[in-house]
Scaffold this motif. Sequence first.
Motif, PDB file in Angstrom:
ATOM      1  N   VAL A  98       0.844  -1.205   0.000  1.00 17.29           N
ATOM      2  CA  VAL A  98       0.000   0.000   0.000  1.00 17.29           C
ATOM      3  C   VAL A  98       0.871   1.244   0.000  1.00 17.29           C
ATOM      4  O   VAL A  98       2.098   1.162   0.092  1.00 17.29           O
ATOM      5  CB  VAL A  98      -0.941   0.031   1.234  1.00 17.29           C
ATOM      6  N   ALA A  99       0.219   2.399  -0.089  1.00 15.80           N
ATOM      7  CA  ALA A  99       0.959   3.656  -0.180  1.00 15.80           C
ATOM      8  C   ALA A  99       1.460   4.145   1.175  1.00 15.80           C
ATOM      9  O   ALA A  99       2.590   4.633   1.287  1.00 15.80           O
ATOM     10  CB  ALA A  99       0.075   4.729  -0.826  1.00 15.80           C
ATOM     11  N   HIS A 100       0.627   4.042   2.213  1.00 17.99           N
ATOM     12  CA  HIS A 100       0.908   4.756   3.472  1.00 17.99           C
ATOM     13  C   HIS A 100       0.803   3.864   4.706  1.00 17.99           C
ATOM     14  O   HIS A 100      -0.031   2.949   4.738  1.00 17.99           O
ATOM     15  CB  HIS A 100      -0.119   5.891   3.664  1.00 17.99           C
ATOM     16  N   PRO A 101       1.588   4.207   5.759  1.00 22.51           N
ATOM     17  CA  PRO A 101       1.316   3.625   7.066  1.00 22.51           C
ATOM     18  C   PRO A 101      -0.144   3.956   7.404  1.00 22.51           C
ATOM     19  O   PRO A 101      -0.559   5.097   7.194  1.00 22.51           O
ATOM     20  CB  PRO A 101       2.261   4.391   8.010  1.00 22.51           C
ATOM     21  N   ALA A 123       1.920  -3.768  12.597  1.00 20.09           N
ATOM     22  CA  ALA A 123       2.202  -5.009  11.867  1.00 20.09           C
ATOM     23  C   ALA A 123       2.510  -6.145  12.841  1.00 20.09           C
ATOM     24  O   ALA A 123       2.063  -7.278  12.655  1.00 20.09           O
ATOM     25  CB  ALA A 123       3.376  -4.791  10.918  1.00 20.09           C
ATOM     26  N   GLU A 124       3.248  -5.820  13.891  1.00 21.60           N
ATOM     27  CA  GLU A 124       3.618  -6.837  14.872  1.00 21.60           C
ATOM     28  C   GLU A 124       2.373  -7.430  15.541  1.00 21.60           C
ATOM     29  O   GLU A 124       2.296  -8.635  15.792  1.00 21.60           O
ATOM     30  CB  GLU A 124       4.533  -6.205  15.914  1.00 21.60           C
ATOM     31  N   LEU A 125       1.385  -6.586  15.800  1.00 27.03           N
ATOM     32  CA  LEU A 125       0.172  -7.043  16.490  1.00 27.03           C
ATOM     33  C   LEU A 125      -0.641  -8.047  15.674  1.00 27.03           C
ATOM     34  O   LEU A 125      -1.454  -8.773  16.226  1.00 27.03           O
ATOM     35  CB  LEU A 125      -0.724  -5.846  16.836  1.00 27.03           C
ATOM     36  N   VAL A 126      -0.472  -8.063  14.366  1.00 28.51           N
ATOM     37  CA  VAL A 126      -1.218  -9.025  13.540  1.00 28.51           C
ATOM     38  C   VAL A 126      -0.281 -10.091  12.946  1.00 28.51           C
ATOM     39  O   VAL A 126      -0.642 -10.773  11.998  1.00 28.51           O
ATOM     40  CB  VAL A 126      -2.055  -8.324  12.438  1.00 28.51           C
ATOM     41  N   LEU A 172       5.428  -0.775   2.020  1.00 30.19           N
ATOM     42  CA  LEU A 172       4.801   0.538   1.939  1.00 30.19           C
ATOM     43  C   LEU A 172       5.587   1.424   0.983  1.00 30.19           C
ATOM     44  O   LEU A 172       6.812   1.526   1.096  1.00 30.19           O
ATOM     45  CB  LEU A 172       4.724   1.179   3.328  1.00 30.19           C
ATOM     46  N   ALA A 173       4.888   2.064   0.079  1.00 30.74           N
ATOM     47  CA  ALA A 173       5.564   2.904  -0.908  1.00 30.74           C
ATOM     48  C   ALA A 173       6.145   4.163  -0.268  1.00 30.74           C
ATOM     49  O   ALA A 173       7.163   4.680  -0.715  1.00 30.74           O
ATOM     50  CB  ALA A 173       4.596   3.281  -2.036  1.00 30.74           C
ATOM     51  N   THR A 174       5.483   4.673   0.781  1.00 28.34           N
ATOM     52  CA  THR A 174       5.959   5.896   1.446  1.00 28.34           C
ATOM     53  C   THR A 174       6.028   5.680   2.951  1.00 28.34           C
ATOM     54  O   THR A 174       5.543   4.682   3.463  1.00 28.34           O
ATOM     55  CB  THR A 174       5.019   7.099   1.195  1.00 28.34           C
ATOM     56  N   LYS A 175       6.607   6.677   3.628  1.00 28.25           N
ATOM     57  CA  LYS A 175       6.628   6.646   5.091  1.00 28.25           C
ATOM     58  C   LYS A 175       5.481   7.461   5.669  1.00 28.25           C
ATOM     59  O   LYS A 175       5.401   7.644   6.891  1.00 28.25           O
ATOM     60  CB  LYS A 175       7.963   7.205   5.597  1.00 28.25           C
ATOM     61  N   VAL A 207       8.374  -5.579   7.579  1.00 22.10           N
ATOM     62  CA  VAL A 207       7.798  -4.383   6.974  1.00 22.10           C
ATOM     63  C   VAL A 207       8.904  -3.660   6.224  1.00 22.10           C
ATOM     64  O   VAL A 207       9.957  -3.394   6.800  1.00 22.10           O
ATOM     65  CB  VAL A 207       7.196  -3.428   8.029  1.00 22.10           C
ATOM     66  N   GLU A 208       8.677  -3.375   4.953  1.00 24.88           N
ATOM     67  CA  GLU A 208       9.659  -2.631   4.169  1.00 24.88           C
ATOM     68  C   GLU A 208       9.028  -1.335   3.649  1.00 24.88           C
ATOM     69  O   GLU A 208       7.825  -1.283   3.414  1.00 24.88           O
ATOM     70  CB  GLU A 208      10.137  -3.463   2.970  1.00 24.88           C
TER      71      GLU A 208
END
Length: 234
Positions: free
Chosen positions: A15-18, A71-74, A43-46, A79-80
Amino acid sequence: MKPMPEDWERAIAVVAHPDDLEYGVASAVARWTRQGKTVTYLLATKGEAGIAGLSPDQTGPLRMEEELRSAELVGVSGVEFLDYPDGLVEYGVPLRRDLAAVFRRHKPEVVITMSFDLTWGEEGPVNHADHRAVGLAVLDACRDAANGWVFPEAGPPSNSIKDAYVAAVGEPNYFVDVTDSIDAGIASLREHRAYLDGLGGEFDPDEFLRNMAGFIGLGAGCEYAVAFRRYPMG
Ligand SMILES: [Zn+2]
């Protein structure tokens, strides 16, 4: 809608965003990782341009941290971030190349992304330009990853990808029952504290996600569900 097949081992969600994945998809991710599947995020952006009143220099690292905790919770294994400029992501060959390189390296069977429709629903607001660029580029990069004549510099080709699934679309045709995993999805969205505080108001992740998943569940025949549109790649 049909239940999404679960006869796969590795997926990547792009996806694009956090926060994009936490508005629904994360509940499905929690289900999959509990089954022992490997799911990674790209993620494409930060998301550095996402909080009014807080500079991109401060916001970028903050939102990366929030995404890692979400991400850790699921149960996500990694994560990159591609570090495209938030708000200014362009559909094009460089983005397709970067995505194809990651797909060739991870060799997922399933790729998840989000709607690239112009609007959210028929009369809804315009979908963010970054979402449109990333969603479309993801589908194209699934094919690029398998073609050794395209982007030879991006690693050896891989035809691992069987299906792409696009979330938050107007006309979904597959669903995932998240009745037993929605709690993790809600916790995952709650981790975006700085972002949600920045929006102001009284947004309640629990109410929002249960309403949305409950509505989809009505059509799916379960209490809570997440819907996708499938694009076969095989
Ligand atoms: Zn977004």
